[in-house]
Write an enzyme that holds these catalytic residues in place. Structure first.
Site, PDB file in Angstrom:
ATOM      1  N   SER A   1      -9.730 -14.876  -5.492  1.00  0.00           N
ATOM      2  CA  SER A   1     -10.414 -13.918  -6.349  1.00  0.00           C
ATOM      3  C   SER A   1     -11.089 -14.607  -7.535  1.00  0.00           C
ATOM      4  O   SER A   1     -12.243 -14.337  -7.845  1.00  0.00           O
ATOM      5  CB  SER A   1      -9.435 -12.853  -6.853  1.00  0.00           C
ATOM      6  OG  SER A   1      -8.994 -12.070  -5.777  1.00  0.00           O
TER       7      SER A   1
ATOM      8  N   SER B   1     -11.108 -13.040   4.302  1.00  0.00           N
ATOM      9  CA  SER B   1     -10.911 -13.153   2.855  1.00  0.00           C
ATOM     10  C   SER B   1     -11.426 -11.895   2.158  1.00  0.00           C
ATOM     11  O   SER B   1     -10.801 -11.402   1.225  1.00  0.00           O
ATOM     12  CB  SER B   1     -11.586 -14.401   2.299  1.00  0.00           C
ATOM     13  OG  SER B   1     -12.922 -14.479   2.693  1.00  0.00           O
TER      14      SER B   1
ATOM     15  N   ASN C   1      -8.688  -9.275   2.676  1.00  0.00           N
ATOM     16  CA  ASN C   1      -7.300  -9.493   2.285  1.00  0.00           C
ATOM     17  C   ASN C   1      -7.056 -10.266   0.999  1.00  0.00           C
ATOM     18  O   ASN C   1      -5.972 -10.208   0.448  1.00  0.00           O
ATOM     19  CB  ASN C   1      -6.554 -10.216   3.399  1.00  0.00           C
ATOM     20  CG  ASN C   1      -6.547  -9.414   4.664  1.00  0.00           C
ATOM     21  OD1 ASN C   1      -6.209  -8.242   4.646  1.00  0.00           O
ATOM     22  ND2 ASN C   1      -6.962 -10.022   5.749  1.00  0.00           N
ATOM     23  N   TYR C   2      -8.032 -11.042   0.539  1.00  0.00           N
ATOM     24  CA  TYR C   2      -7.743 -11.924  -0.584  1.00  0.00           C
ATOM     25  C   TYR C   2      -8.629 -11.728  -1.802  1.00  0.00           C
ATOM     26  O   TYR C   2      -8.354 -12.300  -2.845  1.00  0.00           O
ATOM     27  CB  TYR C   2      -7.815 -13.384  -0.131  1.00  0.00           C
ATOM     28  CG  TYR C   2      -6.747 -13.726   0.863  1.00  0.00           C
ATOM     29  CD1 TYR C   2      -5.417 -13.800   0.469  1.00  0.00           C
ATOM     30  CD2 TYR C   2      -7.054 -13.943   2.199  1.00  0.00           C
ATOM     31  CE1 TYR C   2      -4.427 -14.093   1.379  1.00  0.00           C
ATOM     32  CE2 TYR C   2      -6.067 -14.242   3.119  1.00  0.00           C
ATOM     33  CZ  TYR C   2      -4.760 -14.312   2.709  1.00  0.00           C
ATOM     34  OH  TYR C   2      -3.773 -14.595   3.606  1.00  0.00           O
ATOM     35  N   LEU C   3      -9.717 -10.989  -1.653  1.00  0.00           N
ATOM     36  CA  LEU C   3     -10.641 -10.880  -2.772  1.00  0.00           C
ATOM     37  C   LEU C   3     -10.506  -9.525  -3.444  1.00  0.00           C
ATOM     38  O   LEU C   3     -10.715  -8.491  -2.801  1.00  0.00           O
ATOM     39  CB  LEU C   3     -12.078 -11.069  -2.276  1.00  0.00           C
ATOM     40  CG  LEU C   3     -12.356 -12.455  -1.690  1.00  0.00           C
ATOM     41  CD1 LEU C   3     -13.739 -12.502  -1.087  1.00  0.00           C
ATOM     42  CD2 LEU C   3     -12.206 -13.522  -2.757  1.00  0.00           C
TER      43      LEU C   3
END
Ligand SMILES: *[C@@H]1O[C@H](CO)[C@@H](O)[C@H](O)[C@H]1NC(C)=O
Ligand SMILES: *[C@@H]1O[C@H](CO)[C@@H](O)[C@H](O)[C@H]1NC(C)=O
Ligand SMILES: *[C@@H]1O[C@H](CO)[C@@H](O)[C@H](O)[C@H]1NC(C)=O
Ligand SMILES: *[C@@H]1O[C@H](CO)[C@@H](O)[C@H](O)[C@H]1NC(C)=O
Ligand SMILES: CC(=O)N[C@H]1CO[C@H](CO)[C@@H](O)[C@@H]1O
Length: 578
Positions: A408, A532, A535-537
């Site tokens: 992020s 990403s 799930n990750y940003l």
């Protein structure tokens, strides 16, 4: 629903605590839950008698049970799976369990089985489906819609919510990823007696199909699933849950990013501490500190995050073996370098050569002393020890939080660096995708270039060429209109010049858009952005960026993603900082 709107309305005005206060205490997730249960796979339809199975060159009529399992194999006949020894062995073993005693006595060698006619039959069926008339397709669509309306929603407290996966997967042969040792095994049909229903006591319970019973109906409001069963291959429990767009999932998503933001506040302290621990007298502390450095710096997974029963040889940080790294000592003033090469989650190769600090390097040398290649690198460490330590450093901290934090914050930095005010919208979107790619590379989200890649690149290039021709034509026309205007000097020719000038401009813009698209696609060849992004940003970073630059949100999130991130779209303003 109204409450959800009200809730996000408050959030938009920066009362994020309200969301937390709205939740029940003691792990309670809901007070009322009503749904219709799962949709089962359609029953097996026996093959028409003209479609024959041959054993050792002779036609043989199979019992319905054995025939059904044979059709799973026949449907995959063109796939290279069916040539793999493990797949064939596992399939044959499980198939024989479904055979009658007589069939078992006859069919003893898979090589003598001829599934060709079955396979041809399924191919013809698939062609027929594609060739269906509009009306037939419409009918199927309507039926699917009817099922969705009936089974696809539940009532959770005061909300009507979409259910994510209310259809139970049909039986078939297990594939697994990579060279999974269980590939080819029979994935059994799930029946009502396998199903556990979760709903509230005061709701109308889902009805099992006529003549059947559920395994159990329970009322556990500390879990969010509606339906569960145990699948037979890995023995893992499967769940039917709510859609990512639901309130309860959005809340979970939001919490995840809030945890990552808390890490931002204390990451300096954590880093200072593990650097100190590299010098510890205790080996276990040193190992823990080096592993933590890798998790922080390389976004490695902690390890042992396998599905239960998965035996593919994949590792994470804690389970790295000596053979997975190579050390390159400093020479000629160059840095200390560690080379990683191992199979990570889902058997995706992780390869990276990274400079590390001298102390880390010296520690690694120490950990590797007198060890064989297949010995554990961190012999005093395992995933549970590491996770426990992370909990002590910060409430809710896991290896994944480091990934989420780094992904992020990297996106946010990259967006600031790459976006410039004077770019047009396509160029800005290219910048966004480049920022997203920087993150995907960081998280090792590679992919094989899609099979259609070359073809689609060629198509795009053809479009670019055509546009270029169109542009030179338009320029030529503009030139002659200008010449004309010089001679005649009247309003009409002046207007013609203006029109031609606009046409050139329009075509130039279109050309640029295509060229940006081609660059984007080329750069994206071996990188999967979806994981990403999903799930990750922190989606609020992207939403804020869109709002700041006036980019429509549809340009970066498709429909599914917009549903999942509805909470962020409502909540983030253009000044949002991760
Ligand atoms: C399998 O059966 C088909 C006819 O159904 C036949 O054409 C084919 O030669 C057979 N294949 C083998 C390997 O025997
Ligand atoms: C994120 O990871 C990269 C790659 O290891 C690293 O260079 C960078 O310092 C990290 N950024 C932050 C803010 O942790
Ligand atoms: C991890 O190590 C600790 C201490 O050596 C041990 O008690 C624990 O059982 C281990 N856990 C696993 C999952 O191996
Ligand atoms: C949206 O993108 C995701 C990848 O992140 C993809 O899996 C999904 O199918 C897409 N949905 C639609 C409706 O295009
Ligand atoms: C009361 C009850 O049966 N609770 C179970 C609900 O399902 C979870 C698994 O998701 C179990 O851990 C609970 O024991």
């Amino acid at each position: 629903s109204f409450l959800w709107c009200l809730c996000t309305y408050f959030l938009a005005f920066n009362f994020p605590l309200l969301w937390e206060e709205e939740r029940y205490t003691d792990g309670v997730k809901w007070k009322f839950l009503e749904h219709k249960g799962p949709v089962f796979a359609p029953p097996y339809e026996p093959l028409p008698s003209r479609v024959k199975f041959y054993y050792d060159g002779k036609p043989m009529k199979l019992s319905p049970e054995a025939e059904e399992v044979a059709t799973f194999f026949a449907k995959m006949l063109d796939h290279e799976y069916t040539t793999k020894d493990i797949f064939r062995k596992n399939f044959f073993k499980d198939w024989r369990k479904e055979m009658t005693a007589e069939e078992k006595a006859t069919i003893t060698d898979l090589k003598k089985c001829n599934f060709t006619e079955m396979s041809e039959y399924f191919k013809a069926q698939s062609e027929a489906r594609k060739a269906m008339s509009k009306e037939e397709k419409q009918k199927i669509k309507e039926e699917n819609e009817r099922i969705l309306q009936k089974y696809g929603f539940c009532i959770m407290d005061n909300h009507k919510e979409r259910i994510a996966n209310f259809r139970i997967e049909p039986p078939g042969l297990f594939r697994g990823r990579g060279d999974h040792p269980k590939m080819g095994m029979l994935k059994r049909r799930i029946r009502p007696q396998d199903i556990i229903i979760n709903c509230s006591k005061d709701s109308k319970y889902p009805e099992p199909p006529p003549g059947t019973k559920w395994k159990e109906v329970r009322h556990d409001n500390k879990v969010t699933w509606l339906v569960s069963w145990t699948e037979n291959i890995q023995g893992s429990i499967k769940y039917i849950m709510l859609n990512p767009s639901s309130r309860i999932k959005g809340e979970k998503d939001w919490q995840k990013y809030e945890t990552a933001r808390r890490l931002k506040k204390c990451v300096d302290r954590i880093r200072a501490q593990y650097r100190e621990d590299w010098k510890s007298k205790e080996m276990r502390v040193r190992q823990r500190a080096v592993a933590l450095y890798f998790i922080d710096k390389l976004a490695l997974r902690a390890g042992n995050e396998k599905e239960e029963g998965e035996t593919a040889d994949t590792v994470g940080c804690c389970s790295l073996r000596v053979e997975h790294i190579n050390l390159y000592p400093e020479n000629e003033g160059q840095e200390f370098v560690v080379e990683f090469d191992f199979l990570g989650k889902d058997s995706i190769r992780y390869y990276n050569k990274v400079p590390v600090e001298k102390r880390v390097f010296k520690n690694l040398q120490l950990f590797m002393e007198n060890k064989e290649p297949d010995d554990d690198l961190f012999d005093r460490l395992n995933t549970s020890i590491l996770n426990k330590h992370l909990q002590e450093l910060m409430d809710g901290l896991t290896a994944k939080v480091f990934r989420t934090y780094n992904a992020s914050i990297t996106l946010q930095q990259q967006l600031k660096e790459l976006t410039t005010a004077d770019e047009n919208i396509p160029a800005k979107i290219l910048s966004y995708n480049r920022a997203n790619r920087a993150v995907a590379i960081l998280c090792n989200h590679q992919r094989a270039p899609p099979k259609t890649f070359e073809k689609s690149m060629q198509n795009l290039q053809a479009k670019i060429d055509a546009k270029k021709d169109q542009l030179s034509d338009a320029k030529r026309e503009l030139k002659s209109a200008k010449a004309d205007a010089k001679v005649r000097k009247d309003e009409k020719t002046k207007k013609a010049v203006e029109t031609k000038r606009k046409a050139v401009q329009r075509i130039e813009e279109q050309l640029m858009k295509l060229e940006v698209q081609a660059t984007d696609r080329e750069e994206n060849k071996q990188i999967a952005l979806g994981t990403s992004k999903l799930n990750y940003l922190d989606p609020r970073i992207s939403v804020a960026w869109c709002k700041k630059w006036g980019i429509p949100i549809e340009k970066i999130y498709n429909k599914t993603q917009r549903e999942k991130f509805a909470w962020a779209i409502d909540m983030a303003d253009e000044d949002y900082e991760f």
